[in-house]
Design an enzyme around this catalytic site. Structure first.
Site, PDB file in Angstrom:
ATOM      1  N   SER A  37     -30.430  34.647  47.806  1.00  0.00           N
ATOM      2  CA  SER A  37     -31.011  36.500  46.526  1.00  0.00           C
ATOM      3  C   SER A  37     -31.569  36.137  45.611  1.00  0.00           C
ATOM      4  CB  SER A  37     -29.290  37.268  47.284  1.00  0.00           C
ATOM      5  OG  SER A  37     -28.398  36.445  46.989  1.00  0.00           O
ATOM      6  N   HIS A  43     -29.895  38.139  54.429  1.00  0.00           N
ATOM      7  CA  HIS A  43     -30.679  38.291  53.823  1.00  0.00           C
ATOM      8  C   HIS A  43     -32.407  38.212  54.649  1.00  0.00           C
ATOM      9  CE1 HIS A  43     -29.864  40.330  49.891  1.00  0.00           C
ATOM     10  NE2 HIS A  43     -28.636  39.217  49.987  1.00  0.00           N
ATOM     11  N   LYS A  78     -26.737  45.260  55.859  1.00  0.00           N
ATOM     12  CA  LYS A  78     -28.943  44.712  54.737  1.00  0.00           C
ATOM     13  C   LYS A  78     -29.194  45.576  55.371  1.00  0.00           C
ATOM     14  CE  LYS A  78     -26.335  42.041  51.255  1.00  0.00           C
ATOM     15  NZ  LYS A  78     -26.051  40.644  51.520  1.00  0.00           N
TER      16      LYS A  78
END
Ligand SMILES: *Cc1c(COP(=O)(O)O)cnc(C)c1O
Length: 414
Positions: free
Chosen positions: A198, A226, A257
């Site tokens: 990240s 991610h 996310k």
């Protein structure tokens, strides 16, 4: 009794403030979107994990409302007592289809999924081999298991061992760790890695990791927080991007996310592993069921992403354009393809202060970005981490790039 602790905490908090490590939060006075309101002012948001722009998507909001009407607000139970509805089973099946796995188990957060996954599978006879830059939740999850642990130098696949000049400690490559685990006769071995890291937005070398796992008889666990929803041609994740679908044993990921941005997560993978988790995973057995509204919106999200790659394609276009134009403008950007775009300040004097000043100036220009400094990133690796989104339109990018160039010139960086 509290008096002594109160004094201690006030001193520690003061020390954090003095070291500039104190975390203060900016308050958003609008829904999460490309354009948000901060301190009464409209700004463009370039630091959310809202990769696909789904956080306030009308179809997800509608699906959440409808699911509240259909299956209620909450379950007031863990899954195995009376907290499993038809919709939870449906979501588990849809996530498995999306990720290309055999089965899936839901958690209230990916942090819980990572906290859950190691302890029931790996004991004192086993080995967990983990990338040095893995997410905090993987680190904590590993701590909860009694397995032997090897940490390999970030993304280093080699059979090497060297001394870290900074700490004097051994640094090993992944293959070295696998060989040592075999020499110690470990029963089960697992390689654990983030799919996308990240801070730098760099991507795990999953193809090489899978090859090494085969060579040394290890399992592969990937945290796709991610990546799920947009990495790879159809957004399935890093395993699609690296062409290793079907070779990953355990995937953990978040719905907090790209996949809607509310909360919730899962472990997905081999059938027996998931079945074992339903019986043994402590954050599953002793924590409440995912709320129906989130289940409904996540189902809708997967439906949207399965029907069309439009959103991940737009995100890819935005990412390519932003990275190209910022590099051409003279900013120091870690090359890559991920929407996490780190703009590096290390080569300038007083880089920590400069990054903070830059972010503050950007907010005045109507662009919300955040500076990251030690200890979140190593000293000298200060940065502004921009995150692109499919919610950004051309004119949002125009405005952001123009502001970066303006502030960059003012601060004599470019
Ligand atoms: C965000 C993140 C998590 C935690 O996800 P939550 O669902 O918010 O708990 C775990 N792992 C990685 C790599 C992440 O980026």
């Amino acid at each position: 009794m509290y008096g002594q602790m109160k004094e201690f905490l006030n001193q520690e908090l003061q020390s954090l403030r003095e070291q500039k490590l104190y975390k203060s939060e900016r308050i958003i006075e609008s829904p999460q979107a490309a354009e948000i309101v901060v301190g009464g002012k409209k700004v463009l948001n370039f630091c959310a994990n809202n990769y696909l722009g789904l956080s306030s998507h009308p179809e997800l909001i509608k699906a959440a409302h409808e699911m509240i009407d259909y299956r209620g607000y909450g379950l007031s139970s863990v899954r195995f007592i009376c907290g499993t509805q038809d919709i939870h089973k449906e979501l588990e099946q849809k996530v498995s289809e999306f990720l290309g796995t055999e089965d899936t188990i839901l958690f209230c957060a990916a942090f819980d999924a990572n906290g859950a996954v190691f302890e029931p599978l790996f004991g004192p006879d086993d080995a967990i081999i983990t990338d040095a830059l893995n997410h905090a939740s993987i680190i904590d999850g590993i701590r909860l298991s009694k397995a032997k642990r090897w940490v390999y130098k970030h993304s280093d696949m080699r059979n090497i061992e060297e001394l870290d000049p900074a700490t004097g400690k051994d640094l090993k490559g992944l293959e070295r760790c696998l060989i040592e685990a075999n020499e110690q006769g470990c029963r089960f071995k697992v390689i654990a890695t983030d799919g996308v890291f990240s801070m730098d937005g760099d991507i795990a070398r999953l193809d090489e990791i899978c090859d090494l796992a085969e060579k040394y008889d290890a399992l592969v666990m990937v945290d796709e927080c991610h990546a799920s929803g947009f990495m790879g041609k159809t957004g399935r994740g890093t395993h699609e991007h690296k062409n290793v679908m079907g070779r990953i044993d355990i995937i953990t990921t978040t719905f907090g996310k790209a996949l809607g941005g509310a909360s919730g997560g899962c472990i997905s993978g081999r059938k027996e592993i998931i079945e074992w988790m339903r019986n043994k995973a402590r954050p599953y057995l002793f924590s409440n069921t995912l709320a129906p509204a989130i289940v409904g919106a996540t189902l809708k999200c997967l439906e949207i992403l399965t029907a069309s790659t439009e959103l991940r394609d737009k995100l890819e276009r935005n990412t390519t354009r932003f990275r190209k134009e910022m590099t051409e403008a003279g900013f120091d950007i870690i090359p890559g393809v991920h929407p996490i775009t780190p703009i590096m300040f290390g080569k300038y004097e007083n880089c920590s202060a400069l990054a903070v000043e830059f972010a503050n100036r950007m907010l005045e220009e109507g662009i919300y970005v955040i500076a990251f400094s030690f200890p979140v990133v190593p000293r000298g690796k200060d940065r502004i981490r921009v995150q692109l989104s499919a919610a950004h339109d051309e004119q949002h990018l125009d405005k952001a790039i123009a502001a970066f160039i303006k502030v960059g010139k003012e601060l004599k960086m470019i």
